[in-house]
Design a protein around this motif. Structure first.
Motif, PDB file in Angstrom:
ATOM      1  N   ILE A  27       0.863  -1.180   0.000  1.00  0.00           N
ATOM      2  CA  ILE A  27       0.000   0.000   0.000  1.00  0.00           C
ATOM      3  C   ILE A  27       0.895   1.224   0.000  1.00  0.00           C
ATOM      4  CG2 ILE A  27      -1.722   1.325   1.275  1.00  0.00           C
ATOM      5  CD1 ILE A  27      -2.695  -1.336   2.438  1.00  0.00           C
ATOM      6  N   LYS A  28       0.657   2.128  -0.957  1.00  0.00           N
ATOM      7  CA  LYS A  28       1.432   3.358  -1.032  1.00  0.00           C
ATOM      8  C   LYS A  28       0.505   4.552  -0.837  1.00  0.00           C
ATOM      9  CE  LYS A  28       4.560   6.162  -3.705  1.00  0.00           C
ATOM     10  NZ  LYS A  28       5.400   6.293  -4.870  1.00  0.00           N
ATOM     11  N   ASN A  29       0.950   5.482  -0.032  1.00  0.00           N
ATOM     12  CA  ASN A  29       0.238   6.730   0.142  1.00  0.00           C
ATOM     13  C   ASN A  29       0.774   7.688  -0.916  1.00  0.00           C
ATOM     14  OD1 ASN A  29      -0.806   9.187   0.833  1.00  0.00           O
ATOM     15  ND2 ASN A  29      -0.229   9.084   2.989  1.00  0.00           N
ATOM     16  N   SER A  30       0.034   7.883  -1.973  1.00  0.00           N
ATOM     17  CA  SER A  30       0.468   8.776  -3.044  1.00  0.00           C
ATOM     18  C   SER A  30      -0.129  10.170  -2.890  1.00  0.00           C
ATOM     19  CB  SER A  30       0.107   8.188  -4.410  1.00  0.00           C
ATOM     20  OG  SER A  30      -1.270   7.909  -4.475  1.00  0.00           O
ATOM     21  N   GLY A  31      -0.731  10.422  -1.737  1.00  0.00           N
ATOM     22  CA  GLY A  31      -1.308  11.735  -1.456  1.00  0.00           C
ATOM     23  C   GLY A  31      -0.302  12.672  -0.825  1.00  0.00           C
ATOM     24  N   THR A  32      -0.817  13.742  -0.233  1.00  0.00           N
ATOM     25  CA  THR A  32       0.052  14.756   0.372  1.00  0.00           C
ATOM     26  C   THR A  32      -0.079  14.812   1.897  1.00  0.00           C
ATOM     27  OG1 THR A  32      -1.672  16.427   0.064  1.00  0.00           O
ATOM     28  CG2 THR A  32      -0.013  16.204  -1.684  1.00  0.00           C
ATOM     29  N   ALA A  33      -0.992  14.012   2.467  1.00  0.00           N
ATOM     30  CA  ALA A  33      -1.193  13.998   3.919  1.00  0.00           C
ATOM     31  C   ALA A  33      -0.967  12.593   4.450  1.00  0.00           C
ATOM     32  CB  ALA A  33      -2.613  14.444   4.257  1.00  0.00           C
ATOM     33  N   ALA A  34      -0.591  12.500   5.710  1.00  0.00           N
ATOM     34  CA  ALA A  34      -0.473  11.190   6.355  1.00  0.00           C
ATOM     35  C   ALA A  34      -1.845  10.530   6.391  1.00  0.00           C
ATOM     36  CB  ALA A  34       0.084  11.356   7.757  1.00  0.00           C
ATOM     37  N   GLU A  35      -1.856   9.197   6.298  1.00  0.00           N
ATOM     38  CA  GLU A  35      -3.113   8.469   6.311  1.00  0.00           C
ATOM     39  C   GLU A  35      -3.050   7.307   7.285  1.00  0.00           C
ATOM     40  OE1 GLU A  35      -3.863   7.238   2.284  1.00  0.00           O
ATOM     41  OE2 GLU A  35      -4.838   9.144   1.833  1.00  0.00           O
ATOM     42  N   ALA A  36      -4.188   6.995   7.877  1.00  0.00           N
ATOM     43  CA  ALA A  36      -4.363   5.760   8.633  1.00  0.00           C
ATOM     44  C   ALA A  36      -4.941   4.744   7.666  1.00  0.00           C
ATOM     45  CB  ALA A  36      -5.313   5.983   9.798  1.00  0.00           C
ATOM     46  N   VAL A  37      -4.393   3.543   7.651  1.00  0.00           N
ATOM     47  CA  VAL A  37      -4.860   2.500   6.737  1.00  0.00           C
ATOM     48  C   VAL A  37      -5.800   1.576   7.496  1.00  0.00           C
ATOM     49  CG1 VAL A  37      -4.178   0.588   5.243  1.00  0.00           C
ATOM     50  CG2 VAL A  37      -2.726   2.624   5.411  1.00  0.00           C
ATOM     51  N   SER A  38      -6.943   1.303   6.884  1.00  0.00           N
ATOM     52  CA  SER A  38      -7.917   0.412   7.496  1.00  0.00           C
ATOM     53  C   SER A  38      -8.429  -0.573   6.452  1.00  0.00           C
ATOM     54  CB  SER A  38      -9.059   1.211   8.124  1.00  0.00           C
ATOM     55  OG  SER A  38      -9.644   2.062   7.167  1.00  0.00           O
ATOM     56  N   LEU A  39      -9.168  -1.567   6.913  1.00  0.00           N
ATOM     57  CA  LEU A  39      -9.577  -2.674   6.059  1.00  0.00           C
ATOM     58  C   LEU A  39     -11.006  -3.080   6.375  1.00  0.00           C
ATOM     59  CD1 LEU A  39      -8.875  -5.119   4.157  1.00  0.00           C
ATOM     60  CD2 LEU A  39      -7.961  -6.256   6.185  1.00  0.00           C
ATOM     61  N   SER A  40     -11.755  -3.403   5.322  1.00  0.00           N
ATOM     62  CA  SER A  40     -13.088  -3.982   5.489  1.00  0.00           C
ATOM     63  C   SER A  40     -13.386  -4.841   4.271  1.00  0.00           C
ATOM     64  CB  SER A  40     -14.154  -2.893   5.653  1.00  0.00           C
ATOM     65  OG  SER A  40     -14.292  -2.145   4.470  1.00  0.00           O
ATOM     66  N   ILE A  41     -14.487  -5.559   4.334  1.00  0.00           N
ATOM     67  CA  ILE A  41     -14.939  -6.383   3.215  1.00  0.00           C
ATOM     68  C   ILE A  41     -16.331  -5.907   2.835  1.00  0.00           C
ATOM     69  CG2 ILE A  41     -15.608  -8.697   2.489  1.00  0.00           C
ATOM     70  CD1 ILE A  41     -13.407  -9.772   4.310  1.00  0.00           C
TER      71      ILE A  41
END
Length: 133
Positions: A27-41
């Motif tokens: 997973i790469k954050n290609s944005g400009t802000a820090a992100e929290a990564v989460s998961l769902s189905i």
């Protein structure tokens, strides 16, 4: 974006998580802000009531070390239905331009199979980045 997934077979109830080496996820954050990564189905998969999804486990292990996660498939489905995805490991701050990677494996409790020939098809995983400060 979306990429074709994995075909996982050979799961033995009560056995070791499969595939043995895990499927790689990056997973790469290609944005400009820090992100929290989460998961769902999300909805749309097929179970045909052949498996007790509270006893099917998704095992996420960070590449490079760190605490892994073992979460019931039903919990990820419930998270998707509620619109409240579960945080992935220690990715509470994936900084702009950075990448995180981990393996994904699956396991079954010894009593997870409801009927013979158990399958789950068309199962999608939504990895979501939410901006954090």
């Amino acid at each position: 974006s979306s990429v074709p997934g994995y075909g996982i077979g050979g799961l033995v109830p009560g056995g070791m998580p499969m595939p043995a080496n895990g499927g790689l996820v990056y997973i790469k954050n290609s944005g400009t802000a820090a992100e929290a990564v989460s998961l769902s189905i999300p909805s749309g998969f097929t179970n045909a009531d052949t498996l007790d999804l509270t006893k099917v486990h998704v095992v996420l292990s960070p590449i490079g070390g760190g605490a892994g996660q073992n979460v019931a498939l039903q919990d990820l489905i419930d998270a998707g239905a509620a619109g409240i995805p579960l945080t992935v490991g220690n990715t509470t701050h994936l900084f702009a331009g950075n990448t995180t990677s981990f393996t994904i494996r699956f396991s079954l409790d010894s009593d997870a199979v409801v009927t013979t020939g158990a399958t789950v098809d068309n199962l999608d995983f939504d990895f979501i980045g939410t901006a954090v400060s």
